[in-house]
Design a protein around this motif. Structure first.
Motif, mmCIF file in Angstrom:
data_model
loop_
_atom_site.group_PDB
_atom_site.id
_atom_site.type_symbol
_atom_site.label_atom_id
_atom_site.label_comp_id
_atom_site.label_asym_id
_atom_site.label_seq_id
_atom_site.Cartn_x
_atom_site.Cartn_y
_atom_site.Cartn_z
ATOM 1 N N GLU A 2 41.981 5.419 37.187
ATOM 2 C CA GLU A 2 41.773 4.050 36.710
ATOM 3 C C GLU A 2 41.348 3.124 37.851
ATOM 4 O OE1 GLU A 2 44.903 2.962 34.009
ATOM 5 O OE2 GLU A 2 44.938 0.933 34.799
ATOM 6 N N THR A 37 45.999 -3.069 34.204
ATOM 7 C CA THR A 37 44.799 -2.374 33.736
ATOM 8 C C THR A 37 43.579 -3.229 34.085
ATOM 9 O OG1 THR A 37 46.088 -1.523 31.901
ATOM 10 C CG2 THR A 37 43.706 -1.416 31.664
ATOM 11 N N GLY A 81 43.472 5.999 29.803
ATOM 12 C CA GLY A 81 42.553 5.378 28.851
ATOM 13 C C GLY A 81 41.279 4.783 29.435
ATOM 14 N N LYS A 141 37.525 5.705 28.164
ATOM 15 C CA LYS A 141 36.795 4.686 27.393
ATOM 16 C C LYS A 141 35.448 4.368 28.018
ATOM 17 C CE LYS A 141 40.685 2.522 25.130
ATOM 18 N NZ LYS A 141 41.712 1.507 25.136
ATOM 19 N N GLY A 168 41.873 5.335 21.614
ATOM 20 C CA GLY A 168 42.942 5.442 22.620
ATOM 21 C C GLY A 168 43.084 6.861 23.158
ATOM 22 N N ILE A 169 43.740 6.972 24.300
ATOM 23 C CA ILE A 169 43.852 8.251 25.010
ATOM 24 C C ILE A 169 44.638 9.291 24.206
ATOM 25 C CG2 ILE A 169 45.840 7.415 26.376
ATOM 26 C CD1 ILE A 169 43.154 9.946 27.512
ATOM 27 N N THR A 170 45.623 8.849 23.426
ATOM 28 C CA THR A 170 46.426 9.817 22.660
ATOM 29 C C THR A 170 45.553 10.571 21.655
ATOM 30 O OG1 THR A 170 48.289 8.339 22.928
ATOM 31 C CG2 THR A 170 48.559 10.050 21.295
ATOM 32 N N ARG A 172 42.687 12.813 23.965
ATOM 33 C CA ARG A 172 43.061 13.920 24.857
ATOM 34 C C ARG A 172 43.169 15.245 24.082
ATOM 35 N NH1 ARG A 172 47.420 15.974 23.356
ATOM 36 N NH2 ARG A 172 46.884 17.787 24.654
#
Ligand code: URA
Length: 205
Positions: free
Chosen positions: A56, A106, A136, A140, A148-150, A153
């Motif tokens: 990030e 973030t 994320g 993105k 979203g990352i969930t 992935r």
């Protein structure tokens, strides 16, 4: 993208990356993150790597040392890299933003927009076989999605950011090591390890 990057040697790739770092990133003032940074964190590793990790942005330790993933998240990333059968010299590690966001927040979309082109140019030079995004913001940006990352992935995606004339790059999104440290459950660890095992298999092809 300014550099012509077809069939570059490792040394040429290194030279191009160093030029972007020294001539553009180190003195960058394209967003306000430059006001609070100690120094920029360009990225490091093998310029000819098959595997590239994208995080990030720098945290406190990275801002002080000028190197990516050298704090607690970095210690966990190092373990992940070793468990995959690699060491840091073999792979490349970079971030979405090159300056530390205050209080490790973030990065804002304006900051990602201002900085993201540096990352795209790093990828265009390195041309890894596989990109692993950590958390994320990296997924993105590189997948141009708001998902979203969930949800992202655990499945293969493709990075098309090098343009229609260049082949896409396989991309595996996984959780950020900092998230894993905060939520160090067996379920999360299993998920990340499954993602990394899929990467190991893909790199064998
Ligand atoms: N977290 C990141 O996303 N990048 C780093 O370099 C360190 C921590």
């Amino acid at each position: 993208m300014t550099e012509s990057v077809a069939h570059l040697s490792r040394e040429e790739k290194q030279r191009l990356l160093q030029k972007i770092d020294e001539q553009e990133v180190r003195n960058c003032t394209q967003c306000t993150l430059c006001q609070s940074r100690t120094q920029t964190v360009f990225g490091e590793g093998n310029p000819d790597a098959d595997l590239m990790f994208v995080g990030e942005g720098p945290g406190r330790d990275e801002d002080l040392q000028g190197r990516p993933f050298v704090g607690p998240s970095g210690a966990l990333l190092d373990k992940m890299i070793v468990a995959m059968g690699f060491d840091r010299q073999q792979i490349y590690i970079a971030n979405v933003v090159k300056c530390r966001p205050p209080q490790n927040r973030t990065p804002a979309s304006s900051e990602v927009k201002a900085c993201g082109d540096y990352l795209l140019r790093q990828i265009a030079i390195i041309k890894p076989k596989v990109i692993v995004t950590l958390g994320g913001p990296a997924a993105k940006l590189l997948l141009e999605t708001q998902t979203g990352i969930t949800a992202l992935r655990g499945t293969w995606h493709q990075f098309h950011g090098l343009g229609s004339k260049r082949p896409p790059i396989d991309l595996m999104p996984t959780f950020h090591p900092a998230y894993l440290l905060r939520s160090y459950t067996q379920d999360n660890r299993r998920k990340v390890w499954a993602d990394l095992q899929a990467v190991i298999e893909r790199l064998k092809k």
